[in-house]
Design an enzyme around this catalytic site. Structure first.
Site, short mmCIF file in Angstrom:
data_model
loop_
_atom_site.label_atom_id
_atom_site.label_comp_id
_atom_site.label_asym_id
_atom_site.label_seq_id
_atom_site.Cartn_x
_atom_site.Cartn_y
_atom_site.Cartn_z
N CYS A 144 -7.43 -2.57 8.46
CA CYS A 144 -6.14 -2.59 7.76
C CYS A 144 -5.61 -1.17 7.57
O CYS A 144 -4.47 -0.88 7.91
CB CYS A 144 -6.29 -3.28 6.39
SG CYS A 144 -6.47 -5.07 6.49
N GLU A 190 0.82 -1.20 0.00
CA GLU A 190 0.00 0.00 0.00
C GLU A 190 0.86 1.26 0.00
O GLU A 190 1.88 1.33 0.69
CB GLU A 190 -0.93 0.02 1.22
CG GLU A 190 -1.96 -1.10 1.24
CD GLU A 190 -3.02 -0.97 0.17
OE1 GLU A 190 -3.11 0.13 -0.42
OE2 GLU A 190 -3.75 -1.95 -0.07
N ARG A 192 -17.63 -1.03 6.93
CA ARG A 192 -18.85 -1.60 6.34
C ARG A 192 -19.39 -2.75 7.18
O ARG A 192 -20.58 -3.10 7.10
CB ARG A 192 -18.60 -2.08 4.91
CG ARG A 192 -17.60 -3.20 4.77
CD ARG A 192 -17.43 -3.69 3.34
NE ARG A 192 -16.48 -4.77 3.26
CZ ARG A 192 -16.74 -6.05 3.54
NH1 ARG A 192 -17.97 -6.40 3.91
NH2 ARG A 192 -15.82 -6.98 3.44
N HIS A 244 -1.28 -5.69 1.54
CA HIS A 244 -2.51 -6.46 1.45
C HIS A 244 -2.27 -7.74 0.64
O HIS A 244 -1.50 -7.72 -0.33
CB HIS A 244 -3.63 -5.65 0.77
CG HIS A 244 -4.58 -5.01 1.72
ND1 HIS A 244 -4.89 -3.67 1.67
CD2 HIS A 244 -5.30 -5.54 2.74
CE1 HIS A 244 -5.77 -3.40 2.63
NE2 HIS A 244 -6.03 -4.51 3.29
#
Length: 215
Positions: free
Chosen positions: A144, A81, A91, A168
């Site tokens: 994350c 990342e 979510r 990831h």
């Protein structure tokens, strides 16, 4: 002098029985390659608590490099990342039922932090060994990204000399039995993380090549 790399993986979440991030990094725990030693620890998939645990691990081990690893189900590649954003927007609930919506990771922190890792160089190292890899420009807004931002904020606040970042990884094959999603073997993921980490230890500066995906 040994170069210590602290790798962290998350506990399973979202109904999954395993988390490939922990399954992979624990394979590297205690491994020594030339002058590099790997340390792997599991952290909770919980907002706030995950950062507290990570900071305690950094204080305990005093590593030169910290790479947090997390699951990104649906991704095709291992994806270092590039940027962590100051936003929690979950979510689904975390493993203790917390579900922050549109909240900052740190009210006093900047909008974002760049990674401290040579992500494009890491991707090239993995691809040279036939491991699917690409740079990602978004770590999402779940735990994350939360731990990625928390790590970089800790480094900034403490003026620490360590470097840090986040990777990831896709599902493991056994996680996709009842779903249509890409996966990579545990062996491939573990080798990719190892190559990426060793590259990051050896190189502080990144290379200037085209590459990057916004998921």
């Amino acid at each position: 002098m040994k170069h210590k790399i602290l790798l962290t993986g998350f506990e399973p979440f979202g109904g999954e029985k395993v988390n490939p991030s922990w399954e992979a990094v624990k394979q590297l725990n205690g491994m020594e390659i030339e002058d590099v030693v790997f340390i792997a620890e599991q952290i909770p998939t919980v907002f706030k608590k995950s950062i507290k645990v990570l900071e305690e691990l950094i204080e305990r081990y005093q590593p030169e490099l910290v790479i947090a690893v997390g699951q990104a189900g649906g991704r095709l590649h291992i994806t270092p990342e590039r940027v962590a954003v100051n936003l929690d927007d979950a979510r689904i609930p975390d493993n203790e039922g917390n579900q922050p919506i549109d909240e900052p990771v740190s009210p006093e922190g900047p909008a974002a932090y760049w990674t401290g890792l040579p992500v494009k160089r890491m991707v090239e190292a993995m691809k040279e060994h036939n491991i699917p890899a690409s740079v990602s420009h978004t770590a999402g807004t779940f735990v994350c990204n939360h731990i990625f931002y928390g790590l970089m904020d800790y480094i900034s606040r403490t003026s620490s000399g360590i470097r840090g970042g986040f990777i990831h990884i896709p599902f493991l094959p056994e996680q996709t039995i009842d779903k249509e999603a890409p996966s990579l073997s545990l062996e491939t993921i573990t080798e990719g993380i190892k190559l990426a980490a060793l590259t990051a230890v050896k190189h502080e500066q990144d290379i200037r090549v085209i590459g990057g995906i916004t998921h």
